[in-house]
Design a protein around this motif. Structure first.
Motif, PDB file in Angstrom:
ATOM      1  N   ILE A   1      -4.913  15.883   2.470  1.00  8.69           N
ATOM      2  CA  ILE A   1      -5.711  14.654   2.622  1.00  8.69           C
ATOM      3  C   ILE A   1      -6.497  14.338   1.344  1.00  8.69           C
ATOM      4  O   ILE A   1      -6.434  13.212   0.833  1.00  8.69           O
ATOM      5  N   LYS A   2      -7.201  15.339   0.809  1.00 13.45           N
ATOM      6  CA  LYS A   2      -8.011  15.066  -0.387  1.00 13.45           C
ATOM      7  C   LYS A   2      -7.156  14.590  -1.569  1.00 13.45           C
ATOM      8  O   LYS A   2      -7.488  13.591  -2.199  1.00 13.45           O
ATOM      9  N   PRO A   3      -6.043  15.288  -1.879  1.00 12.83           N
ATOM     10  CA  PRO A   3      -5.220  14.804  -3.002  1.00 12.83           C
ATOM     11  C   PRO A   3      -4.669  13.392  -2.765  1.00 12.83           C
ATOM     12  O   PRO A   3      -4.612  12.589  -3.700  1.00 12.83           O
ATOM     13  N   ALA A   4      -4.284  13.086  -1.533  1.00 10.25           N
ATOM     14  CA  ALA A   4      -3.738  11.743  -1.253  1.00 10.25           C
ATOM     15  C   ALA A   4      -4.817  10.682  -1.455  1.00 10.25           C
ATOM     16  O   ALA A   4      -4.558   9.619  -2.031  1.00 10.25           O
ATOM     17  N   LEU A   5      -6.038  10.962  -0.995  1.00 12.44           N
ATOM     18  CA  LEU A   5      -7.130   9.989  -1.178  1.00 12.44           C
ATOM     19  C   LEU A   5      -7.473   9.848  -2.658  1.00 12.44           C
ATOM     20  O   LEU A   5      -7.711   8.737  -3.144  1.00 12.44           O
ATOM     21  N   ALA A   6      -7.438  10.975  -3.365  1.00 10.96           N
ATOM     22  CA  ALA A   6      -7.728  10.921  -4.803  1.00 10.96           C
ATOM     23  C   ALA A   6      -6.688  10.083  -5.547  1.00 10.96           C
ATOM     24  O   ALA A   6      -6.973   9.460  -6.565  1.00 10.96           O
ATOM     25  N   ALA A   7      -5.454  10.072  -4.992  1.00  9.26           N
ATOM     26  CA  ALA A   7      -4.379   9.279  -5.618  1.00  9.26           C
ATOM     27  C   ALA A   7      -4.405   7.824  -5.140  1.00  9.26           C
ATOM     28  O   ALA A   7      -3.511   7.044  -5.457  1.00  9.26           O
ATOM     29  N   GLY A   8      -5.417   7.468  -4.341  1.00 14.54           N
ATOM     30  CA  GLY A   8      -5.580   6.068  -3.917  1.00 14.54           C
ATOM     31  C   GLY A   8      -4.757   5.675  -2.707  1.00 14.54           C
ATOM     32  O   GLY A   8      -4.600   4.486  -2.412  1.00 14.54           O
ATOM     33  N   LYS A   9      -4.219   6.663  -1.985  1.00 16.22           N
ATOM     34  CA  LYS A   9      -3.360   6.323  -0.835  1.00 16.22           C
ATOM     35  C   LYS A   9      -4.170   5.966   0.412  1.00 16.22           C
ATOM     36  O   LYS A   9      -5.336   6.338   0.538  1.00 16.22           O
ATOM     37  N   VAL A  10      -3.496   5.260   1.326  1.00 13.76           N
ATOM     38  CA  VAL A  10      -4.051   5.068   2.665  1.00 13.76           C
ATOM     39  C   VAL A  10      -3.521   6.227   3.499  1.00 13.76           C
ATOM     40  O   VAL A  10      -2.306   6.369   3.671  1.00 13.76           O
ATOM     41  N   VAL A  11      -4.415   7.076   3.976  1.00  7.70           N
ATOM     42  CA  VAL A  11      -4.005   8.232   4.782  1.00  7.70           C
ATOM     43  C   VAL A  11      -4.151   7.865   6.256  1.00  7.70           C
ATOM     44  O   VAL A  11      -5.247   7.511   6.710  1.00  7.70           O
ATOM     45  N   LEU A  12      -3.026   7.911   6.979  1.00  3.04           N
ATOM     46  CA  LEU A  12      -3.035   7.606   8.417  1.00  3.04           C
ATOM     47  C   LEU A  12      -2.796   8.912   9.164  1.00  3.04           C
ATOM     48  O   LEU A  12      -1.692   9.466   9.122  1.00  3.04           O
ATOM     49  N   CYS A  13      -3.818   9.406   9.821  1.00  2.25           N
ATOM     50  CA  CYS A  13      -3.747  10.732  10.429  1.00  2.25           C
ATOM     51  C   CYS A  13      -3.841  10.646  11.959  1.00  2.25           C
ATOM     52  O   CYS A  13      -4.812  10.110  12.497  1.00  2.25           O
ATOM     53  N   ASP A  14      -2.799  11.157  12.620  1.00  5.40           N
ATOM     54  CA  ASP A  14      -2.754  11.194  14.078  1.00  5.40           C
ATOM     55  C   ASP A  14      -3.658  12.345  14.548  1.00  5.40           C
ATOM     56  O   ASP A  14      -3.269  13.501  14.444  1.00  5.40           O
TER      57      ASP A  14
ATOM     58  N   TYR B   1       0.846  -1.212   0.000  1.00  2.20           N
ATOM     59  CA  TYR B   1       0.000   0.000   0.000  1.00  2.20           C
ATOM     60  C   TYR B   1       0.870   1.247   0.000  1.00  2.20           C
ATOM     61  O   TYR B   1       1.953   1.263   0.593  1.00  2.20           O
ATOM     62  N   SER B   2       0.363   2.278  -0.657  1.00  2.85           N
ATOM     63  CA  SER B   2       1.023   3.579  -0.604  1.00  2.85           C
ATOM     64  C   SER B   2       0.367   4.365   0.541  1.00  2.85           C
ATOM     65  O   SER B   2      -0.849   4.556   0.565  1.00  2.85           O
ATOM     66  N   VAL B   3       1.199   4.775   1.506  1.00  2.00           N
ATOM     67  CA  VAL B   3       0.680   5.316   2.763  1.00  2.00           C
ATOM     68  C   VAL B   3       1.127   6.761   2.962  1.00  2.00           C
ATOM     69  O   VAL B   3       2.278   7.102   2.695  1.00  2.00           O
ATOM     70  N   LEU B   4       0.228   7.605   3.433  1.00  2.00           N
ATOM     71  CA  LEU B   4       0.612   8.953   3.860  1.00  2.00           C
ATOM     72  C   LEU B   4       0.429   9.047   5.370  1.00  2.00           C
ATOM     73  O   LEU B   4      -0.660   8.812   5.883  1.00  2.00           O
ATOM     74  N   LEU B   5       1.535   9.376   6.065  1.00  2.00           N
ATOM     75  CA  LEU B   5       1.485   9.581   7.516  1.00  2.00           C
ATOM     76  C   LEU B   5       1.367  11.074   7.775  1.00  2.00           C
ATOM     77  O   LEU B   5       2.187  11.849   7.300  1.00  2.00           O
ATOM     78  N   THR B   6       0.374  11.461   8.545  1.00  2.00           N
ATOM     79  CA  THR B   6       0.238  12.886   8.806  1.00  2.00           C
ATOM     80  C   THR B   6      -0.383  13.098  10.186  1.00  2.00           C
ATOM     81  O   THR B   6      -0.693  12.140  10.881  1.00  2.00           O
ATOM     82  N   ARG B   7      -0.526  14.366  10.597  1.00  2.00           N
ATOM     83  CA  ARG B   7      -1.037  14.599  11.947  1.00  2.00           C
ATOM     84  C   ARG B   7      -1.795  15.919  12.032  1.00  2.00           C
ATOM     85  O   ARG B   7      -1.652  16.794  11.166  1.00  2.00           O
ATOM     86  N   GLU B   8      -2.598  16.045  13.098  1.00  2.00           N
ATOM     87  CA  GLU B   8      -3.306  17.300  13.360  1.00  2.00           C
ATOM     88  C   GLU B   8      -3.128  17.718  14.810  1.00  2.00           C
ATOM     89  O   GLU B   8      -3.089  16.841  15.678  1.00  2.00           O
ATOM     90  N   PRO B   9      -3.076  19.010  15.142  1.00  2.00           N
ATOM     91  CA  PRO B   9      -2.941  20.033  14.120  1.00  2.00           C
ATOM     92  C   PRO B   9      -1.577  19.893  13.445  1.00  2.00           C
ATOM     93  O   PRO B   9      -0.608  19.525  14.090  1.00  2.00           O
ATOM     94  N   GLY B  10      -1.517  20.187  12.157  1.00  2.42           N
ATOM     95  CA  GLY B  10      -0.246  20.092  11.429  1.00  2.42           C
ATOM     96  C   GLY B  10      -0.442  19.514  10.048  1.00  2.42           C
ATOM     97  O   GLY B  10      -1.501  19.668   9.442  1.00  2.42           O
ATOM     98  N   GLY B  11       0.597  18.857   9.546  1.00  4.67           N
ATOM     99  CA  GLY B  11       0.504  18.179   8.260  1.00  4.67           C
ATOM    100  C   GLY B  11       0.767  19.051   7.040  1.00  4.67           C
ATOM    101  O   GLY B  11       0.953  18.549   5.942  1.00  4.67           O
ATOM    102  N   THR B  12       0.735  20.369   7.232  1.00  5.23           N
ATOM    103  CA  THR B  12       1.080  21.306   6.154  1.00  5.23           C
ATOM    104  C   THR B  12       1.987  22.370   6.780  1.00  5.23           C
ATOM    105  O   THR B  12       2.098  22.449   8.010  1.00  5.23           O
ATOM    106  N   LYS B  13       2.579  23.205   5.929  1.00  3.18           N
ATOM    107  CA  LYS B  13       3.457  24.255   6.445  1.00  3.18           C
ATOM    108  C   LYS B  13       2.672  25.198   7.373  1.00  3.18           C
ATOM    109  O   LYS B  13       3.087  25.500   8.491  1.00  3.18           O
TER     110      LYS B  13
END
Ligand code: TMP
Length: 205
Positions: free
Chosen positions: A82-95, A32-44
Motif C-alpha cells: 500500500i505505501k509504495p503504491a501511494l508513494a507512486a501516486g496510485k489509487v489503491v482500492l482495498c477490499d 488513473y493508475s489503480v491498484l486492486l488489493t484485499r485484506e487479509p491478503g494482498g501479499t504472498k
C-alpha cells in the motif's frame, strides 16, 4: 504520499468486490493508475495467512489469535504494497481494511477497542483511508446473498447476532467519521453504486 487510499467495507454478501472492480474500471478509463488489493491478503505472506485464518478445517480460533493474524497480514500489506503504491501516486482500492477488524473482532467477537488502537499505531504508519465505502444491507438479506454466492468460509459461518454487532460498528463509524466513511445502500444496482462512488471520488480529488 500523493496517491489515494480507498477501502470497501461491510458485512458478507453486500457486493464490495463488485463495486471495487467496477470503480477500478471506471477510474482506469479516466487514466488513473489503480491498484486492486484485499485484506487479509494482498501479499504472498498475507494470502497464506488468509488461507489459514479463513479455512473451515481450522476449527475454532482464539479471538486474540484472529486479531493478531489480521494485523500481521496488514503490517506486511501496508509496508510491501500500500505505501509504495501511494508513494507512486496510485489509487489503491482495498477490499476491507481496519474498519472490518473493528466491526468483526471488536464488535463481533467483543475484543477491546483499546487493543485495536495499539495495533493501528504499530502497523498503519500514520495511514488512514481517504474514503471508506460502507455497503450497507440488513443482515438477513446480506447473508442470504452470501449463501447463494459461494461456500461459506470460517468467519462467514458466524451467527446473525455477530453480523448485527458488526453492522452496528459500521453504523457508528459512519456517524463518527462522516467525511471518511460513506454509507452506500447495497440494495442499489451495481451500476448505480459505481456512479455514486465515482461522484464521491470526484468531490474529493
Ligand atoms: P472477504 O473479504 O472475502 O469477505 O473475506 C474476508 C473475511 O475475513 C471476512 O469474513 C471478514 C474477515 N475479516 C476479519 O474478520 N477481520 C479483518 O480485519 C479482515 C480484513 C477480514
Amino acid at each position: 504520499m500523493s496517491g489515494i487510499f480507498i477501502t470497501f467495507e461491510g458485512i458478507e454478501g453486500v457486493g464490495k468486490s463488485t463495486l471495487q472492480k467496477g470503480l477500478a474500471e471506471a477510474l482506469e478509463a479516466q487514466g488513473y493508475s489503480v491498484l486492486l488489493t484485499r485484506e487479509p491478503g494482498g501479499t504472498k505472506l498475507g494470502e497464506k495467512l488468509r488461507a489459514a485464518i479463513l479455512s473451515k478445517e481450522q476449527g475454532a480460533v482464539a479471538p486474540v489469535a484472529e486479531l493478531l493474524i489480521m494485523f500481521a497480514a496488514r503490517a506486511q500489506h501496508v509496508e510491501e504494497c500500500i505505501k509504495p503504491a501511494l508513494a507512486a501516486g496510485k489509487v489503491v482500492l482495498c477490499d476491507r481494511f481496519t474498519d472490518t477488524t473493528r466491526a468483526y473482532q471488536c464488535g463481533g467477537r467483543g475484543l477491546p477497542d483499546a487493543w485495536l488502537e495499539q495495533l493501528i499505531e504499530m502497523t498503519h504508519c500514520g495511514l488512514t483511508p481517504d474514503i471508506s465505502f460502507w455497503l450497507d444491507l440488513p443482515v438477513d438479506e446480506a447473508l442470504g446473498r452470501a449463501k447463494n454466492r459461494s461456500e461459506a468460509d470460517r468467519i462467514e459461518q458466524e451467527t446473525k447476532d455477530f453480523f448485527e454487532r458488526a453492522r452496528e460498528v459500521y453504523r457508528n463509524l459512519a456517524s463518527a467519521e462522516p467525511q471518511r466513511v460513506i454509507r452506500l445502500d447495497a440494495a442499489s444496482l451495481p451500476q448505480a453504486l459505481i456512479q455514486q462512488a465515482l461522484e464521491v471520488f470526484r468531490q474529493r480529488v
